[in-house]
Design an enzyme around this catalytic site. Structure first.
Site, PDB file in Angstrom:
ATOM      1  N   PRO A  17     -38.034  22.613 -14.718  1.00 41.67           N
ATOM      2  CA  PRO A  17     -38.463  22.612 -13.319  1.00 41.67           C
ATOM      3  C   PRO A  17     -38.472  24.047 -12.800  1.00 41.67           C
ATOM      4  O   PRO A  17     -37.501  24.778 -13.017  1.00 41.67           O
ATOM      5  CB  PRO A  17     -37.376  21.783 -12.620  1.00 41.67           C
ATOM      6  CG  PRO A  17     -36.171  21.847 -13.499  1.00 41.67           C
ATOM      7  CD  PRO A  17     -36.662  22.094 -14.902  1.00 41.67           C
ATOM      8  N   MET A  18     -39.551  24.454 -12.140  1.00 38.34           N
ATOM      9  CA  MET A  18     -39.589  25.801 -11.556  1.00 38.34           C
ATOM     10  C   MET A  18     -40.281  25.741 -10.196  1.00 38.34           C
ATOM     11  O   MET A  18     -41.473  25.436 -10.113  1.00 38.34           O
ATOM     12  CB  MET A  18     -40.314  26.784 -12.483  1.00 38.34           C
ATOM     13  CG  MET A  18     -39.495  27.199 -13.692  1.00 38.34           C
ATOM     14  SD  MET A  18     -40.342  28.426 -14.705  1.00 38.34           S
ATOM     15  CE  MET A  18     -41.601  27.445 -15.505  1.00 38.34           C
ATOM     16  N   CYS A 101     -29.170  25.170  -8.919  1.00 44.95           N
ATOM     17  CA  CYS A 101     -29.909  26.141  -8.093  1.00 44.95           C
ATOM     18  C   CYS A 101     -28.931  27.071  -7.383  1.00 44.95           C
ATOM     19  O   CYS A 101     -28.063  26.626  -6.631  1.00 44.95           O
ATOM     20  CB  CYS A 101     -30.788  25.423  -7.072  1.00 44.95           C
ATOM     21  SG  CYS A 101     -31.658  26.597  -6.037  1.00 44.95           S
ATOM     22  N   LYS A 140     -29.199  18.628 -14.402  1.00 51.13           N
ATOM     23  CA  LYS A 140     -29.406  19.956 -14.987  1.00 51.13           C
ATOM     24  C   LYS A 140     -28.378  20.894 -14.371  1.00 51.13           C
ATOM     25  O   LYS A 140     -28.354  21.072 -13.150  1.00 51.13           O
ATOM     26  CB  LYS A 140     -30.834  20.439 -14.699  1.00 51.13           C
ATOM     27  CG  LYS A 140     -31.129  21.840 -15.199  1.00 51.13           C
ATOM     28  CD  LYS A 140     -32.625  22.108 -15.160  1.00 51.13           C
ATOM     29  CE  LYS A 140     -32.992  23.514 -15.590  1.00 51.13           C
ATOM     30  NZ  LYS A 140     -32.751  24.525 -14.541  1.00 51.13           N
ATOM     31  N   ASN A 201     -31.247  25.173 -22.574  1.00 54.65           N
ATOM     32  CA  ASN A 201     -32.237  25.920 -21.794  1.00 54.65           C
ATOM     33  C   ASN A 201     -31.748  27.361 -21.645  1.00 54.65           C
ATOM     34  O   ASN A 201     -30.548  27.608 -21.565  1.00 54.65           O
ATOM     35  CB  ASN A 201     -32.390  25.221 -20.421  1.00 54.65           C
ATOM     36  CG  ASN A 201     -33.146  26.050 -19.388  1.00 54.65           C
ATOM     37  OD1 ASN A 201     -32.621  26.326 -18.302  1.00 54.65           O
ATOM     38  ND2 ASN A 201     -34.357  26.438 -19.705  1.00 54.65           N
TER      39      ASN A 201
HETATM   40  C1  LIG Z   1     -39.533  30.800 -10.499  1.00 54.15           C
HETATM   41  C2  LIG Z   1     -38.419  29.903 -10.946  1.00 54.15           C
HETATM   42  C3  LIG Z   1     -38.151  28.739 -10.235  1.00 54.15           C
HETATM   43  C4  LIG Z   1     -37.122  27.875 -10.649  1.00 54.15           C
HETATM   44  N1  LIG Z   1     -36.927  26.711  -9.987  1.00 54.15           N
HETATM   45  C5  LIG Z   1     -36.014  25.808 -10.452  1.00 54.15           C
HETATM   46  C6  LIG Z   1     -35.904  24.512  -9.876  1.00 54.15           C
HETATM   47  O1  LIG Z   1     -36.614  24.146  -8.948  1.00 54.15           O
HETATM   48  N2  LIG Z   1     -34.961  23.673 -10.399  1.00 54.15           N
HETATM   49  C7  LIG Z   1     -34.153  24.043 -11.460  1.00 54.15           C
HETATM   50  O2  LIG Z   1     -33.334  23.249 -11.892  1.00 54.15           O
HETATM   51  N3  LIG Z   1     -34.270  25.258 -12.024  1.00 54.15           N
HETATM   52  C8  LIG Z   1     -35.191  26.122 -11.562  1.00 54.15           C
HETATM   53  N4  LIG Z   1     -35.345  27.323 -12.191  1.00 54.15           N
HETATM   54  C9  LIG Z   1     -34.534  27.623 -13.389  1.00 54.15           C
HETATM   55  C10 LIG Z   1     -35.273  27.182 -14.666  1.00 54.15           C
HETATM   56  O3  LIG Z   1     -35.495  25.795 -14.686  1.00 54.15           O
HETATM   57  C11 LIG Z   1     -34.491  27.596 -15.916  1.00 54.15           C
HETATM   58  O4  LIG Z   1     -33.247  26.961 -15.891  1.00 54.15           O
HETATM   59  C12 LIG Z   1     -34.274  29.096 -16.008  1.00 54.15           C
HETATM   60  O5  LIG Z   1     -35.454  29.810 -15.681  1.00 54.15           O
HETATM   61  C13 LIG Z   1     -33.810  29.506 -17.415  1.00 54.15           C
HETATM   62  O6  LIG Z   1     -34.737  29.086 -18.386  1.00 54.15           O
HETATM   63  P1  LIG Z   1     -35.827  30.099 -19.018  1.00 54.15           P
HETATM   64  O7  LIG Z   1     -35.089  31.240 -19.592  1.00 54.15           O
HETATM   65  O8  LIG Z   1     -36.537  29.253 -20.045  1.00 54.15           O
HETATM   66  O9  LIG Z   1     -36.712  30.530 -17.900  1.00 54.15           O
HETATM   67  C14 LIG Z   1     -36.346  28.205 -11.783  1.00 54.15           C
HETATM   68  C15 LIG Z   1     -36.611  29.387 -12.482  1.00 54.15           C
HETATM   69  C16 LIG Z   1     -37.639  30.231 -12.086  1.00 54.15           C
HETATM   70  C17 LIG Z   1     -37.911  31.483 -12.875  1.00 54.15           C
END
Ligand SMILES: Cc1cc2nc3c(=O)[nH]c(=O)nc-3n(C[C@H](O)[C@H](O)[C@H](O)COP(=O)(O)O)c2cc1C
Length: 325
Positions: A17-18, A101, A140, A201
């Site tokens: 989720p992002m 978050c 998460k 993750n």
């Molecule tokens: C722009 C952005 C928005 C994110 N929004 C959420 C979110 O809404 N909910 C969530 O659980 N994590 C959110 N995250 C965290 C990601 O889901 C993930 O846990 C984190 O980026 C680490 O994984 P990665 O290294 O594959 O990016 C966000 C990360 C980014 C970069």
């Protein structure tokens, strides 16, 4: 293969989720490249119960992207449970509770990563949500609120007891945001503390990283966030690697067609003007690492509609095709 409660997925690699990124067009594009499960961005449980238009918009879906996991955040058990009921009535497939978050706007209300510091409240929420949501339920979480207070393995155990079907662990502390490197040894510790599936993750940017995370931590699934922005092909490549075939990089034609399709979907979803604004941000990622992408970025600012997108890409991709491959 990854199984979440009653839901059998066709692979173990999933999209994170992002917020501001994983809208319906993005999810559809990634799904087409082999993500087994995609997540909405985090959605406010309170906003949902108030039926706020913007909040409801985050849950728009399409049969092509299913199964879909909806992620909610909140701090009040009954509000979270009500939101879960509403999402169940919408017919979505998986419900995910945000316990990670770190953004102040969220944590100051006691939601997101603040729940890592209030495990009793987290468990109260989880039990209420479990009562309201009959389908596959996940959470998460991060490693903890601040280092060195590693709480994830213990909280994971409690979440399992409260009825969660699978967990995602992003092994950074809330106070660390996205800085430093995620500590994959924590994924292994969380995996050892529960018997439900654990999705790892953090910092998977290349297909090899996903395979390595799975092998070194024993996690059941791998979730990719930033590594999928501008690089949705990573899912397909991971599937290829897992199947013992060489992962194929997209050629220029595929890359270009993909960008256009993404823009078209965004336009349909948000209108052309907003789509252009979003696409300008995404093009930065789509061209990352390509030759002369700096020069192309200069023309990205002029993209206002599909015509100007084609113009900018005609110039850039023609120059690229002239390059020795
Ligand atoms: C722009 C952005 C928005 C994110 N929004 C959420 C979110 O809404 N909910 C969530 O659980 N994590 C959110 N995250 C965290 C990601 O889901 C993930 O846990 C984190 O980026 C680490 O994984 P990665 O290294 O594959 O990016 C966000 C990360 C980014 C970069």
């Amino acid at each position: 293969m990854l199984r979440i409660g009653s839901l059998q997925l066709n692979h173990w690699v999933v999209l994170a989720p992002m917020a501001g990124i994983t809208n319906l067009p993005f999810r559809l594009m990634v799904k087409g490249q082999g993500a087994a499960l995609v997540f909405t961005e985090m959605v406010s449980a309170k906003g949902l119960t108030l039926k706020q238009a913007r909040t409801m918009g985050y849950l728009k879906t399409d049969p092509m992207e299913r199964p879909l996991a909806a992620q909610i955040f909140g701090s009040e058990p009954l509000v979270m449970a009500k939101a879960a009921e509403l999402i169940w009535d919408m017919g979505l497939d998986v419900l995910d509770i945000n316990v990670g978050c770190p953004v102040k706007r969220v944590t100051k209300t006691g939601a997101g990563a603040a729940l890592l510091a209030s495990p009793e409240q987290l468990i109260r929420i989880t039990r209420e949500v479990r009562r309201a949501w009959p389908g596959p339920l996940t959470a998460k979480l991060r490693a903890g609120w601040k280092r060195p207070e590693l709480v994830a393995p213990e909280i994971a155990k409690q979440l399992e007891e409260a009825g969660v079907d699978a967990l995602t662990i992003h092994p950074r502390y809330a106070k660390d945001g996205l800085s430093g490197k995620s500590d994959w040894s924590i994924i292994r510790r969380v995996k050892a503390s529960v018997s439900i599936p654990v999705i790892g993750n953090g910092d998977v940017f290349r297909p090899e990283d996903a395979i390595k995370m799975k092998e070194t931590t024993g996690c059941d699934g791998v979730m990719i966030g930033r590594g999928a922005i501008g690089n949705p092909w990573i899912f397909r490549q991971i599937r290829d690697m897992g199947a013992g075939t060489k992962p194929i990089k997209p050629d220029l034609k595929e890359r270009r067609e993909f960008i256009v399709r993404h823009f078209q979907l965004l336009s349909k979803f948000t209108g052309q003007e907003r789509a252009a604004r979003m696409m300008r941000g995404l093009l930065f990622w789509y061209t990352k690492g390509l030759p002369h992408s700096g020069r192309f970025r200069g023309s990205i600012g002029r993209i206002k509609d599909i015509k100007s997108l084609h113009q900018a890409m005609d110039t850039y991709f023609a120059a690229l095709e002239d390059q020795p491959q």
